[in-house]
Design a protein around this motif. Structure first.
Motif, PDB file in Angstrom:
ATOM      1  N   VAL A   1       0.828  -1.204   0.000  1.00 41.84           N
ATOM      2  CA  VAL A   1       0.000   0.000   0.000  1.00 41.84           C
ATOM      3  C   VAL A   1       0.865   1.258   0.000  1.00 41.84           C
ATOM      4  N   GLY A   2       1.912   1.261   0.807  1.00 42.00           N
ATOM      5  CA  GLY A   2       2.760   2.447   0.861  1.00 42.00           C
ATOM      6  C   GLY A   2       3.831   2.306   1.924  1.00 42.00           C
ATOM      7  N   ALA A   3       4.837   3.168   1.833  1.00 41.58           N
ATOM      8  CA  ALA A   3       5.917   3.199   2.817  1.00 41.58           C
ATOM      9  C   ALA A   3       6.339   4.646   3.015  1.00 41.58           C
ATOM     10  N   PHE A   4       6.518   5.037   4.262  1.00 41.67           N
ATOM     11  CA  PHE A   4       6.822   6.419   4.593  1.00 41.67           C
ATOM     12  C   PHE A   4       7.963   6.483   5.605  1.00 41.67           C
ATOM     13  N   PHE A   5       8.738   7.561   5.534  1.00 40.58           N
ATOM     14  CA  PHE A   5       9.744   7.827   6.562  1.00 40.58           C
ATOM     15  C   PHE A   5       9.478   9.212   7.146  1.00 40.58           C
ATOM     16  N   SER A   6       9.746   9.367   8.431  1.00 40.79           N
ATOM     17  CA  SER A   6       9.362  10.578   9.141  1.00 40.79           C
ATOM     18  C   SER A   6      10.284  11.747   8.819  1.00 40.79           C
ATOM     19  N   GLN A   7       9.680  12.919   8.786  1.00 33.75           N
ATOM     20  CA  GLN A   7      10.405  14.170   8.558  1.00 33.75           C
ATOM     21  C   GLN A   7      10.291  15.104   9.756  1.00 33.75           C
ATOM     22  N   ILE A   8       9.107  15.154  10.359  1.00 35.56           N
ATOM     23  CA  ILE A   8       8.857  16.002  11.523  1.00 35.56           C
ATOM     24  C   ILE A   8       8.006  15.204  12.501  1.00 35.56           C
ATOM     25  N   GLY A   9       8.291  15.355  13.783  1.00 34.65           N
ATOM     26  CA  GLY A   9       7.632  14.551  14.809  1.00 34.65           C
ATOM     27  C   GLY A   9       8.625  13.525  15.317  1.00 34.65           C
ATOM     28  N   GLN A  10       8.198  12.292  15.521  1.00 31.48           N
ATOM     29  CA  GLN A  10       9.123  11.226  15.896  1.00 31.48           C
ATOM     30  C   GLN A  10      10.044  10.936  14.716  1.00 31.48           C
ATOM     31  N   LEU A  11      11.326  11.225  14.879  1.00 35.35           N
ATOM     32  CA  LEU A  11      12.272  11.071  13.778  1.00 35.35           C
ATOM     33  C   LEU A  11      12.824   9.651  13.703  1.00 35.35           C
ATOM     34  N   HIS A  12      13.480   9.343  12.587  1.00 33.27           N
ATOM     35  CA  HIS A  12      14.103   8.035  12.332  1.00 33.27           C
ATOM     36  C   HIS A  12      13.075   6.905  12.401  1.00 33.27           C
ATOM     37  N   GLU A  13      11.856   7.204  11.970  1.00 34.65           N
ATOM     38  CA  GLU A  13      10.777   6.206  12.017  1.00 34.65           C
ATOM     39  C   GLU A  13      10.292   5.916  10.603  1.00 34.65           C
ATOM     40  N   VAL A  14      10.016   4.647  10.339  1.00 32.37           N
ATOM     41  CA  VAL A  14       9.547   4.204   9.022  1.00 32.37           C
ATOM     42  C   VAL A  14       8.252   3.414   9.210  1.00 32.37           C
ATOM     43  N   HIS A  15       7.304   3.627   8.311  1.00 35.39           N
ATOM     44  CA  HIS A  15       6.026   2.902   8.334  1.00 35.39           C
ATOM     45  C   HIS A  15       5.825   2.198   6.997  1.00 35.39           C
ATOM     46  N   HIS A  16       5.534   0.901   7.046  1.00 33.37           N
ATOM     47  CA  HIS A  16       5.151   0.137   5.851  1.00 33.37           C
ATOM     48  C   HIS A  16       3.699  -0.297   6.025  1.00 33.37           C
ATOM     49  N   ILE A  17       2.904  -0.170   4.977  1.00 30.30           N
ATOM     50  CA  ILE A  17       1.499  -0.573   5.057  1.00 30.30           C
ATOM     51  C   ILE A  17       1.212  -1.612   3.978  1.00 30.30           C
ATOM     52  N   TRP A  18       0.603  -2.732   4.403  1.00 25.52           N
ATOM     53  CA  TRP A  18       0.257  -3.836   3.505  1.00 25.52           C
ATOM     54  C   TRP A  18      -1.230  -4.135   3.651  1.00 25.52           C
ATOM     55  N   GLN A  19      -1.818  -4.702   2.599  1.00 25.01           N
ATOM     56  CA  GLN A  19      -3.236  -5.060   2.637  1.00 25.01           C
ATOM     57  C   GLN A  19      -3.413  -6.528   2.306  1.00 25.01           C
ATOM     58  N   TYR A  20      -4.283  -7.198   3.074  1.00 25.57           N
ATOM     59  CA  TYR A  20      -4.589  -8.615   2.873  1.00 25.57           C
ATOM     60  C   TYR A  20      -6.104  -8.804   2.967  1.00 25.57           C
ATOM     61  N   PRO A  21      -6.621  -9.835   2.334  1.00 27.34           N
ATOM     62  CA  PRO A  21      -8.053 -10.109   2.488  1.00 27.34           C
ATOM     63  C   PRO A  21      -8.408 -10.610   3.884  1.00 27.34           C
ATOM     64  N   ASP A  22      -7.473 -11.360   4.512  1.00 26.90           N
ATOM     65  CA  ASP A  22      -7.722 -11.907   5.842  1.00 26.90           C
ATOM     66  C   ASP A  22      -6.394 -12.343   6.456  1.00 26.90           C
ATOM     67  N   MET A  23      -6.442 -12.793   7.713  1.00 25.58           N
ATOM     68  CA  MET A  23      -5.228 -13.166   8.436  1.00 25.58           C
ATOM     69  C   MET A  23      -4.599 -14.437   7.878  1.00 25.58           C
TER      70      MET A  23
END
Length: 312
Positions: free
Chosen positions: A246-268
């Motif tokens: 879905v997307g991946a982001f790295f922080s610029q302002i706020g909590q620094l040195h943080e990365v978020h990856h987002i994935w989508q699935y139909p179910d567990m």
């Protein structure tokens, strides 16, 4: 030997013992060739590239300030000339990750109030700096009761325009005031997309109720963003064979040195199966090993999309 003879021997002892006192100092003296100069960082004029950080050395400060040799070899950086965020970031948009911690007994009221706010924002985005809503989700595993919203601005100029317009809009201020009594805290973080991993456009996956989304958050060691990008550029190719990111982001302002990856699935069950499949690709195991080296901590949050979320 008499006492008088002993004193005489001491007075006649050679002065070669004097340098001993100098050697008791903890700093070791080093003789350098006359044509070498020492920089403030202690690097000589013709220092070894393996130890000089600005020449791509692998030492601690070299990696911390300029990224690893592997990242440089991949052609990702020109360390002395570019900011890390410009190297790895897409640069076209600025995103804001907003987190609301909702009072458990106020969940249903919050859903109604938040839908009104974000729908108004979407329907009249031309009046508010052309801001877009990437998605809205409710956490069901992790910090249960949290809601995450990601907004997309057309650069920092768009961010400034949107916030100025929202502050002067009585309607939007009223809609926001209806949300505040329903939450215990709110957090905002400015993030950027990775250049190799742009966010998914709005879509309906067709999964029942929009399926599930997993947001994996990594707190990186300072100075390791370039190495992270290098490792995940390969790792993403392995994962994309089995699941749509879905997307991946790295922080610029706020909590620094943080990365978020987002994935989508139909179910567990599908999540479990696709993650196991990724291990059949050799580059994925390499990415996992690098991830462990570069991250201080990791967190996984399972989310479901809100009814108004453009990503479902």
């Amino acid at each position: 030997m008499s006492l008088l003879a002993l004193r005489t021997a001491v007075r006649r002892a050679p002065r070669s013992l004097a340098p001993l006192s100098a050697n008791l100092h903890t700093t070791t003296s080093v003789l350098l060739p006359k044509d070498n100069k020492v920089t403030p960082g202690g690097v000589t004029g013709d220092s070894d590239p393996e130890t000089d950080p600005k020449k791509g050395g692998e030492g601690f400060f070299g990696s911390l300030l300029y990224g690893s040799k592997e990242a440089k070899a991949a052609g990702l950086i020109e360390p002395s000339k570019s900011q890390h965020s410009k190297i790895v970031g897409r640069g076209k948009y600025v995103h804001e990750k907003i987190t609301h911690a909702v009072i458990p007994s106020k969940r249903d009221e919050y859903l109604v109030a938040a839908e009104k706010y974000f729908k108004e924002l979407i329907d009249h985005n031309g009046e508010f700096g052309r801001v877009k809503l990437t998605g809205s989700w409710e956490s069901i595993v992790g910090n249960v009761g949290e809601f995450t919203h990601i907004l997309e601005y057309e650069g920092y100029k768009g961010y400034d325009e949107t916030n100025k317009a929202l502050r002067t809009s009585k309607d939007m201020q009223s809609l926001q005031s209806a949300i505040l009594p329903l939450i215990t805290s709110r957090q905002s973080q400015i993030v950027s997309e990775f250049s190799f991993w742009p966010s998914s456009p709005p879509h309906d996956s067709g999964f029942p109720d929009g399926g599930i989304f997993e947001m994996r958050t990594y707190q990186l060691m300072p100075g390791k963003l370039l190495d992270w990008e290098y490792a995940w550029r390969r790792g993403l190719e392995a994962r994309k064979r089995f699941v749509q990111p879905v997307g991946a982001f790295f922080s610029q302002i706020g909590q620094l040195h943080e990365v978020h990856h987002i994935w989508q699935y139909p179910d567990m069950e599908t999540r479990k199966h696709t993650r196991e499949q990724a291990w059949s690709v050799g580059s994925w195991s390499d990415t996992v090993q690098e991830t462990v080296k570069l991250a201080q901590s990791m967190k996984s949050t399972l989310m479901i999309p809100c009814p108004w979320s453009p990503l479902r």
